[in-house]
Write a protein that holds these residues in place. Sequence first.
Motif, PDB file in Angstrom:
ATOM      1  N   VAL A  97      20.194  36.828  26.904  1.00 27.22           N
ATOM      2  CA  VAL A  97      18.952  36.185  26.441  1.00 27.22           C
ATOM      3  C   VAL A  97      19.213  34.891  25.678  1.00 27.22           C
ATOM      4  CG1 VAL A  97      17.673  38.360  26.351  1.00 27.22           C
ATOM      5  CG2 VAL A  97      18.926  37.586  24.316  1.00 27.22           C
ATOM      6  N   ILE A  98      20.426  34.372  25.756  1.00 28.30           N
ATOM      7  CA  ILE A  98      20.805  33.246  24.912  1.00 28.30           C
ATOM      8  C   ILE A  98      20.041  31.975  25.257  1.00 28.30           C
ATOM      9  CG2 ILE A  98      22.731  32.391  26.305  1.00 28.30           C
ATOM     10  CD1 ILE A  98      22.528  32.718  22.436  1.00 28.30           C
ATOM     11  N   HIS A 130      18.582  31.825  18.632  1.00 35.67           N
ATOM     12  CA  HIS A 130      19.764  31.044  18.291  1.00 35.67           C
ATOM     13  C   HIS A 130      20.153  31.188  16.822  1.00 35.67           C
ATOM     14  CE1 HIS A 130      19.174  28.223  22.014  1.00 35.67           C
ATOM     15  NE2 HIS A 130      19.416  29.475  22.331  1.00 35.67           N
ATOM     16  N   ALA A 131      19.196  31.178  15.928  1.00 35.42           N
ATOM     17  CA  ALA A 131      19.506  31.308  14.498  1.00 35.42           C
ATOM     18  C   ALA A 131      20.119  32.678  14.200  1.00 35.42           C
ATOM     19  CB  ALA A 131      18.249  31.094  13.657  1.00 35.42           C
ATOM     20  N   LEU A 132      19.588  33.728  14.831  1.00 38.39           N
ATOM     21  CA  LEU A 132      20.152  35.065  14.648  1.00 38.39           C
ATOM     22  C   LEU A 132      21.597  35.122  15.128  1.00 38.39           C
ATOM     23  CD1 LEU A 132      17.302  37.492  15.841  1.00 38.39           C
ATOM     24  CD2 LEU A 132      18.246  37.314  13.522  1.00 38.39           C
ATOM     25  N   VAL A 133      21.836  34.544  16.283  1.00 34.77           N
ATOM     26  CA  VAL A 133      23.180  34.561  16.866  1.00 34.77           C
ATOM     27  C   VAL A 133      24.166  33.831  15.963  1.00 34.77           C
ATOM     28  CG1 VAL A 133      24.569  33.593  18.745  1.00 34.77           C
ATOM     29  CG2 VAL A 133      22.491  34.896  19.262  1.00 34.77           C
ATOM     30  N   ARG A 143      30.086  29.918  23.800  1.00 31.59           N
ATOM     31  CA  ARG A 143      30.248  29.288  25.121  1.00 31.59           C
ATOM     32  C   ARG A 143      28.930  29.314  25.880  1.00 31.59           C
ATOM     33  NH1 ARG A 143      33.641  32.853  28.891  1.00 31.59           N
ATOM     34  NH2 ARG A 143      31.594  33.710  29.360  1.00 31.59           N
ATOM     35  N   GLU A 144      28.238  30.455  25.859  1.00 29.53           N
ATOM     36  CA  GLU A 144      26.960  30.570  26.554  1.00 29.53           C
ATOM     37  C   GLU A 144      25.879  29.730  25.867  1.00 29.53           C
ATOM     38  OE1 GLU A 144      26.828  32.101  29.534  1.00 29.53           O
ATOM     39  OE2 GLU A 144      28.991  32.267  29.146  1.00 29.53           O
ATOM     40  N   ALA A 184      34.759  28.951  23.020  1.00 32.48           N
ATOM     41  CA  ALA A 184      33.519  28.391  22.483  1.00 32.48           C
ATOM     42  C   ALA A 184      33.251  26.992  23.029  1.00 32.48           C
ATOM     43  CB  ALA A 184      33.581  28.350  20.963  1.00 32.48           C
ATOM     44  N   LEU A 185      34.323  26.219  23.226  1.00 38.36           N
ATOM     45  CA  LEU A 185      34.180  24.826  23.650  1.00 38.36           C
ATOM     46  C   LEU A 185      34.541  24.623  25.124  1.00 38.36           C
ATOM     47  CD1 LEU A 185      35.670  23.038  20.505  1.00 38.36           C
ATOM     48  CD2 LEU A 185      33.272  23.591  20.996  1.00 38.36           C
ATOM     49  N   LYS A 186      34.495  25.677  25.890  1.00 31.39           N
ATOM     50  CA  LYS A 186      34.892  25.603  27.296  1.00 31.39           C
ATOM     51  C   LYS A 186      34.124  24.532  28.064  1.00 31.39           C
ATOM     52  CE  LYS A 186      35.399  28.379  31.500  1.00 31.39           C
ATOM     53  NZ  LYS A 186      35.316  29.740  32.091  1.00 31.39           N
ATOM     54  N   TYR A 187      32.846  24.374  27.774  1.00 37.35           N
ATOM     55  CA  TYR A 187      32.013  23.429  28.517  1.00 37.35           C
ATOM     56  C   TYR A 187      31.835  22.103  27.785  1.00 37.35           C
ATOM     57  CZ  TYR A 187      31.011  27.632  31.195  1.00 37.35           C
ATOM     58  OH  TYR A 187      31.141  28.759  31.950  1.00 37.35           O
TER      59      TYR A 187
END
Length: 265
Positions: free
Chosen positions: A170-171, A177-180, A204-205, A233-236
Amino acid sequence: MNDYASDNTALVSRLQAALEKSSSYKTKTWWERYLKGAIAFRGVGIPEIRSILAVWRCENGVDSWSAIDQFALALRLFEEPIAEDKLAGILYLQNYLHNEVPWRESINQFGALFDRGFISDWNTCDWFCVRVLGPTIAANGPTCASAVAAWSTSPELWKARASVVGFVPVIETPDYHALVLHSSASLIRRNDRFAKTGVGWILRELSKHNPELVLAFVAEHLASFNTESIRNALKYSPESIRQKALQSLRAAHHQHTSDGTLRRR
């Protein structure tokens, strides 16, 4: 409700016998090597588990049970130590019980699976998050999402990991986003590898939808990352940004090590 201890145990034994008949030693050994012995396998693929589960459910009349009784049976499968039995529980919840039980009861029971040690490896945890937890959040919205995010402070590693990995499906929804990020801030500070890799995965997502948020989070919490999680995290992200972050990470870790050495002198 059906007798949890006797009826369900007998049914589980029948399912296990059917799974065992379809097992492959080659598949078993491959998965056990891949997970480095974290959990034992029978050697049955997901499509086979799904098919066996459907036949077993109908042949034993479980499809006529109430949703709450089927829910109890699905949770009972997680108590078994073999991976495919737990995966059968996941597939049961996904295929037959999605949103059939009030979400508060579901989330409480899901949390108990982690607390009781029935989900204690990354494969089971991540399958559960993607197939069950994420869809539960999607169907029930922010209040449900907050209940899952609250797991981030759990002393149970896999429950804490689920507090972020559960949001992978659900990202794309900005409301989460704030919760994540709040949960990720808690997890990234833990020393456990799988806490950090969970953060790397969800960031990453998230970067596919809001790369600026991810870059800001990495900058703020850089010293808590390891190389594996920051690469994920920075894959993309552009290569130049990724390399700069890795260089800064190495410098931060070197400074931390140097400070520790000086304090011991």
